[in-house]
Design a protein around this motif. Structure first.
Motif, mmCIF file in Angstrom:
data_model
loop_
_atom_site.group_PDB
_atom_site.id
_atom_site.type_symbol
_atom_site.label_atom_id
_atom_site.label_comp_id
_atom_site.label_asym_id
_atom_site.label_seq_id
_atom_site.Cartn_x
_atom_site.Cartn_y
_atom_site.Cartn_z
ATOM 1 N N LEU A 571 0.831 -1.204 0.000
ATOM 2 C CA LEU A 571 0.000 0.000 0.000
ATOM 3 C C LEU A 571 0.869 1.259 0.000
ATOM 4 O O LEU A 571 0.604 2.219 -0.726
ATOM 5 N N VAL A 572 1.907 1.259 0.814
ATOM 6 C CA VAL A 572 2.783 2.432 0.904
ATOM 7 C C VAL A 572 3.493 2.680 -0.416
ATOM 8 O O VAL A 572 3.656 3.828 -0.849
ATOM 9 N N ASP A 579 -4.515 3.702 -2.051
ATOM 10 C CA ASP A 579 -3.667 2.772 -1.310
ATOM 11 C C ASP A 579 -2.871 3.494 -0.235
ATOM 12 O O ASP A 579 -2.730 3.003 0.899
ATOM 13 N N ARG A 580 -2.342 4.670 -0.588
ATOM 14 C CA ARG A 580 -1.588 5.421 0.420
ATOM 15 C C ARG A 580 -2.517 5.904 1.538
ATOM 16 O O ARG A 580 -2.121 5.965 2.707
ATOM 17 N N ASP A 581 -3.762 6.240 1.185
ATOM 18 C CA ASP A 581 -4.746 6.586 2.213
ATOM 19 C C ASP A 581 -5.011 5.403 3.145
ATOM 20 O O ASP A 581 -5.180 5.568 4.357
ATOM 21 N N ALA A 582 -5.066 4.203 2.560
ATOM 22 C CA ALA A 582 -5.297 3.011 3.383
ATOM 23 C C ALA A 582 -4.162 2.806 4.372
ATOM 24 O O ALA A 582 -4.380 2.475 5.549
ATOM 25 N N ALA A 583 -2.922 3.009 3.916
ATOM 26 C CA ALA A 583 -1.777 2.885 4.820
ATOM 27 C C ALA A 583 -1.844 3.931 5.932
ATOM 28 O O ALA A 583 -1.580 3.634 7.111
ATOM 29 N N LEU A 584 -2.216 5.162 5.572
ATOM 30 C CA LEU A 584 -2.370 6.223 6.570
ATOM 31 C C LEU A 584 -3.447 5.859 7.589
ATOM 32 O O LEU A 584 -3.271 6.026 8.800
ATOM 33 N N ARG A 612 -13.136 9.688 1.156
ATOM 34 C CA ARG A 612 -11.767 9.173 1.134
ATOM 35 C C ARG A 612 -11.577 8.075 2.185
ATOM 36 O O ARG A 612 -10.935 7.052 1.935
ATOM 37 N N ALA A 613 -12.131 8.292 3.352
ATOM 38 C CA ALA A 613 -11.973 7.308 4.427
ATOM 39 C C ALA A 613 -12.637 5.993 4.058
ATOM 40 O O ALA A 613 -12.077 4.907 4.296
ATOM 41 N N CYS A 614 -13.806 6.072 3.476
ATOM 42 C CA CYS A 614 -14.530 4.849 3.093
ATOM 43 C C CYS A 614 -13.723 4.054 2.073
ATOM 44 O O CYS A 614 -13.589 2.830 2.173
ATOM 45 N N ALA A 615 -13.169 4.746 1.087
ATOM 46 C CA ALA A 615 -12.356 4.066 0.079
ATOM 47 C C ALA A 615 -11.122 3.435 0.719
ATOM 48 O O ALA A 615 -10.728 2.302 0.384
ATOM 49 N N ALA A 616 -10.487 4.152 1.655
ATOM 50 C CA ALA A 616 -9.302 3.617 2.320
ATOM 51 C C ALA A 616 -9.645 2.376 3.145
ATOM 52 O O ALA A 616 -8.914 1.373 3.129
ATOM 53 N N LEU A 617 -10.754 2.421 3.869
ATOM 54 C CA LEU A 617 -11.164 1.279 4.674
ATOM 55 C C LEU A 617 -11.495 0.076 3.796
ATOM 56 O O LEU A 617 -11.167 -1.070 4.136
ATOM 57 N N ASP A 618 -12.153 0.328 2.680
ATOM 58 C CA ASP A 618 -12.461 -0.770 1.759
ATOM 59 C C ASP A 618 -11.184 -1.424 1.232
ATOM 60 O O ASP A 618 -11.120 -2.643 1.052
ATOM 61 N N ARG A 619 -10.156 -0.614 0.983
ATOM 62 C CA ARG A 619 -8.887 -1.187 0.533
ATOM 63 C C ARG A 619 -8.263 -2.041 1.636
ATOM 64 O O ARG A 619 -7.675 -3.096 1.361
ATOM 65 N N LEU A 620 -8.361 -1.600 2.867
ATOM 66 C CA LEU A 620 -7.829 -2.401 3.970
ATOM 67 C C LEU A 620 -8.589 -3.715 4.107
ATOM 68 O O LEU A 620 -8.007 -4.741 4.482
ATOM 69 N N VAL A 621 -9.890 -3.694 3.809
ATOM 70 C CA VAL A 621 -10.655 -4.942 3.788
ATOM 71 C C VAL A 621 -10.160 -5.827 2.649
ATOM 72 O O VAL A 621 -9.971 -7.043 2.794
#
Length: 1020
Positions: A571-572, A579-584, A612-621
């Motif tokens: 992600l980083v 992806d970078r948002d997910a890492a953050l 943005r947060a929703c997209a980041a969380l979905d990537r972490l899922v």
């Protein structure tokens, strides 16, 4: 009565009038009961439908309230329809009352009519069924409720029945020669269901029979391109037959669908020996109509394949890795996979195993694949797709196809260099074979889709951190942590004989500290096996500190940290902002370190918007670093929490960590402030409570039920946050505010222990900050907690100090309230003269401030006081308070007044009148009411029933109140209920039981100021 599931959930009485279902929980309850109509639905199933897997402690009591309201909504026969039958509830639905049952019956009759060729009957049944259809079944029911009820198979079945019914209807219209006007309807259905061949076939016939041959041909070619591109298959026999009718120069316009004819122009399926990318390509005149199938290597229309086979005989592949030994647990998942991967007659069987790193996906896949070898005698292929490849990219679909085709004997030079062509060749090579394909560590559905065979004798088992939800037709099986028993067994067996004492509590704790994650369990077991001096207890001590836990979960090439870091590092390093948002997001979660996060909270931690947060969380899922446990709610595994804490400490500086923590606590305070707006009607009291509300904007709650649900779910987290941050410079003020905003929820829920704990912490924090006003509020809240738990003298000390502080601060608004509370405390302590003086002063302040709500509260307290001397006059005061409650639209004032009127009638020796008022109070007690009013109303009702010698009902009310008190942890109310229950049992001749209740009552009330203590001591 009629019930509607075909569309939004509805209830209509016999006259057709709609019955209201005002709450989302009520709808969920009704849906759960209707999906199992005339069957007992266990309480646990209903609780999961209403609250998911994490039902609050008060779930049983709340469920009882929801059932009661649903009975009222069902009308006069609600009690008979909705009955309590162990171990749950049963809803009786009569014949003809449930639309889904009627719909299915009409579909069945239509099927029978279609089979016998009675086209008029088909049309009639289709019309009857369509009249019932109001939209997607259970439309509007929240997704998490639908999942809890496992409603999707029911919904899909009904939707499939409706589509099949439409096909039968249009076939009947065509058979009867009534094709005029059908084109627009069928065009819409073709657009909505682009892969459903039946509607395409019918539209082709309608267009051809109305003289629109070119459009009919276009429909077929569009269908063919889509099927080949997306599924790699040709249109079926029925669509091909319709295509032949369209091609005829002199088409039949009669009612019969033509029988299939073998002609040179029929579309052949892709042959195993069709050579892609021939030297000359298609004839020029065909170039514009060249289909995606031809581009992928299938023969063009009417072509005759050459006779040379593409492949040479190859050895039967047997590539499965050895099984993991010992393999423990997963019996249910193994059974599901065996069934899902059984050879099918229509298509290749496909299953997807998903889950976080280290959860045992590959081990399970290999174990199941070995068990399936006999079913797939033509070979077993195994390919690691490197979806989570440290330092490298995942294998491309074309690279994977090259490997698979070579393993199947295709020479390297004959493998196409274009993915669609290679995929077509792969499917052709497996045509007619029975092969099992295991695709390990897939990156995504796009990587896997070209690797799926079409042959019905084949099967594919895919493992991936991502759920691969876009992979159609597959059985999706998310893999969770091992069961505790299996985790303990795994440690015991891998660590070696005698290393783990049987039944050792330490090994259960060790499994818990490993998060019951198979990789972590194997690591600790390997360490125990390698170091004979290392004991289970010592390893537990090493892991129990949390900080550095991942350091102890590494051994040889096994490492929990490295397995988690693969996903984070990718992600980083990604170029994609999401992806970078997910890492953050993961790092910031490590700062707050909570068991679960809502989207809004994650957005606040990231200092980003919800999108943005929703997209980041979905990537972490997607990369299995989070699990979405409910819509918009995400939870990390225990070991992922450890990993996130490490990331926060390593990559976030001290100032940013402090700011992130403050933002997190402020977000909870803002959400709690929204609950104040729900629980406290618009008044000066609400304004006072919201003083110092965070500037943070939070979404409002729809109703009290939603606010209570949020509080129940997050209370433990908020207690921890207040305790952690109340003495930090960066979080103290936010923590004090959070405690202040939680008081209305805690008071109404009856959470007296939590209210006392948080108020005490807030008092200390406010004093440390030098915020005198906040300290007064916290003292007053702590006094309220003491009052609710029967510690009146301790409450009075705090109230007197709050009065003195309010006078010094010149805060007349808060002074008025603490004076009123002082009057109430003095009343229950038996000091009427002092109580009257405090109430009169409080009433004078209320009039001076123009605070009608405060005036009504004072009237209520004065009514209690007058009850000691003149109960008739007390009733007058309570009626004035009731009228004020109606005028101010305050349910709490109204219900308190009804309860107090009942108490006054008891004082007058009129228990029958008292029962009526207590019952009126309890009938109106919705979720928005405070627990104190609920408990006092029930206690009053029990006393009135005792006086009327209605002892059986009094016993029922005692048991109900005990249940409600115990789920709230309210020992004081439980003690008072047991005191009454003891008297009821003695009257019923159950002396031994009554003595036990009094002993328990004395234990609960000892140390309080309850007025029944002297009698209890003598009784015991």
């Amino acid at each position: 009565m009629r019930f509607g599931l075909l569309g939004p959930l509805t209830v209509h009485d016999a006259a057709g009038a709609a019955r209201p279902l005002n709450s989302a929980k009520g709808q969920a309850l009704l849906a759960a009961l209707l999906l199992r109509a005339n069957r007992v639905v266990p309480v646990e199933v209903l609780k999961e439908a209403l609250w998911g897997e994490r039902a609050p402690a008060s779930a049983n009591a709340s469920l009882y309230n929801h059932v009661t309201r649903l009975r009222r909504a069902l009308g006069a026969d609600g009690d008979g329809r909705l009955r309590s039958v162990a171990p749950g509830y049963l809803l009786r639905v009569r014949a003809g009352e449930l639309d889904s049952t009627e719909f299915t019956a009409a579909v069945r009759r239509a099927r029978e009519a279609y089979a016998r060729g009675d086209w008029a009957a088909v049309l009639q049944e289709a019309a009857d069924a369509s009249a019932l259809w109001r939209g997607r079944p259970l439309d509007g029911l929240p997704e998490e409720v639908s999942e809890a009820l496992d409603a999707q198979p029911f919904v899909r079945q009904l939707e499939e029945e409706r589509l099949q019914l439409l096909e039968w209807r249009y076939d009947a219209e065509l058979r009867l020669g009534r094709h005029g006007g059908l084109a627009p309807e069928l065009s819409r259905l073709v657009a909505e269901h682009p892969l459903r061949e039946g509607f395409h076939r019918q539209l082709m016939l309608v267009l051809r029979r109305t003289g629109r041959q070119a459009e009919a041909l276009a429909v077929f070619h569009a269908l063919r391109r889509r099927l080949v591109d997306e599924l790699g298959v040709e249109p079926g026999a029925a669509a091909q037959e319709a295509y032949q009718e369209v091609l005829r120069e002199d088409p039949e316009t009669g009612v019969d669908v033509p029988a299939r004819r073998a002609t040179a122009g029929a579309v052949p399926r892709a042959a195993a020996w069709a050579v892609p990318g021939g030297a000359d390509g298609p004839p020029p005149e065909c170039a514009d109509e060249r289909s995606a199938t031809e581009a992928a290597g299938a023969a063009p229309l009417g072509a005759v394949p050459d006779s040379a086979p593409l492949t040479e005989p190859a050895p039967r592949p047997a590539q499965l890795p050895p099984r993991t030994s010992p393999f423990i647990g997963r019996d249910d998942q193994i059974a599901v996979l065996y069934e899902a991967l059984a050879p099918r007659g229509d298509r290749a069987a496909t299953a997807v195993l998903s889950g976080m790193a280290g959860v045992g996906k590959s081990a399970l896949a290999v174990h199941v694949a070995h068990g399936l070898r006999d079913r797939y005698p033509d070979g077993q292929l195994f390919l690691n797709l490197h979806g989570a490849n440290p330092g490298g990219a995942p294998m491309s679909a074309l690279q994977a196809l090259e490997v698979l085709l070579r393993d199947l004997g295709v020479p390297r030079g004959r493998v196409p260099d274009e993915v669609h062509a290679a995929s077509a060749l792969f499917r052709s090579t497996l045509d007619g074979a029975r092969v099992l394909l295991v695709l390990d560590d897939a990156a995504g559905a796009a990587q896997v889709r070209p690797l799926l065979p079409a042959a019905p004798g084949c099967a594919v088992l895919v493992t991936s951190r991502s759920p691969l939800a876009a992979l159609d037709g597959a059985v999706h099986l998310p893999l969770a942590r091992l069961a505790e028993r299996d985790s303990v067994d795994l440690i015991s067996r891998v660590s070696g004989q005698g290393r783990v004492p049987a039944g050792s509590p330490a090994v259960r704790r060790l499994a818990e500290l490993c998060g019951q994650l198979p990789l972590a369990l194997r690591v600790v077991a390997a360490r125990l096996a390698a170091r004979r001096a290392l004991t289970v207890e010592a390893l537990v001590e090493l892991l129990d500190g949390q900080d550095g836990r991942l350091d102890h979960l590494e051994y040889d090439d096994l490492s929990v940290r490295r397995s988690l870091a693969v996903a984070y590092d990718a992600l980083v390093a990604s170029d994609r902002p999401v992806d970078r948002d997910a890492a953050l997001a993961l790092r910031r979660m490590g700062v707050l370190d909570l068991p679960a996060y809502e989207t809004g909270l994650a957005a606040r931690l990231m200092a980003a918007d919800d999108r943005r947060a929703c997209a980041a969380l979905d990537r972490l899922v997607d990369v299995a670093l989070l699990e979405e446990v409910a819509f918009g709610r995400y939870a990390p595994h225990d070991l992922v929490r450890d990993f996130a804490r490490e990331l926060a400490a390593r990559h976030e500086d001290g100032a940013e960590r402090a700011a992130t923590a403050r933002r997190g606590v402020e977000w909870f305070a803002a959400r709690a402030a929204q609950s104040v707006r729900v629980f406290v009607p618009a008044s000066r009291l609400r304004t006072l409570r919201l003083a110092g509300e965070p500037a943070e904007c939070a979404a409002p709650f729809a109703d009290a039920e939603e606010a209570f649900g949020w509080g129940d779910r997050e209370l433990a987290v908020m207690r921890d946050l207040v305790a952690r941050h109340i003495r930090t410079d960066h979080g103290r003020d936010a923590a004090v505010t959070l405690a202040r905003m939680l008081e209305p929820y805690l008071q109404r829920r009856g959470r007296t222990q939590e209210l006392a704990e948080l108020s005490d912490l807030a008092r200390a924090g406010a004093r440390e900050s030098g915020d005198a006003g906040a300290e007064v509020v916290a003292m007053s809240d702590l006094a309220g907690a003491y009052y609710m738990s029967g510690r009146y003298e301790k409450a009075l000390v705090l109230i007197d100090e709050a009065i003195a502080r309010s006078r010094l601060l010149g805060d007349d608004e808060w002074l008025q309230r603490v004076l009123s509370n002082r009057g109430l405390l003095l009343y229950v302590l038996g000091r009427p003269e002092e109580s009257a003086a405090a109430q009169e002063e409080a009433l004078a302040y209320a009039h001076r401030l123009g605070d009608d709500h405060a005036v009504a509260v004072c009237l209520s307290h004065l009514g209690n006081l007058y009850e000691l001397a003149d109960a008739r006059k007390a009733i007058e005061y309570h009626r004035r308070s009731l009228e004020a409650g109606v005028r101010l639209d305050s349910a709490r004032l109204q219900q308190t007044a009804r309860c107090n009127i009942g108490c006054a009638y008891l004082s007058l020796g009129e228990p029958e009148a008292a029962v009526a008022h207590f019952e009126a109070a309890l009938r109106s007690l919705e979720e928005a009411t405070d627990w104190h009013t609920v408990s006092e109303s029930r206690l009053g009702l029990i006393r009135a029933l005792r006086r009327l010698a209605r002892d059986e009902r009094a016993a029922d009310e005692c048991r109900a109140l005990l249940d409600l008190a115990e789920v709230r942890g309210d020992a004081y109310t439980a003690g008072k209920a047991r005191y009454e229950y003891g008297h009821v049992l003695r009257t019923l001749g159950r002396g031994a039981e009554s003595g036990e209740q009094w002993r328990l009552s004395l234990a609960a009330l000892d140390g309080t100021d309850a007025d029944v203590l002297p009698e209890l001591r003598s009784l015991v």
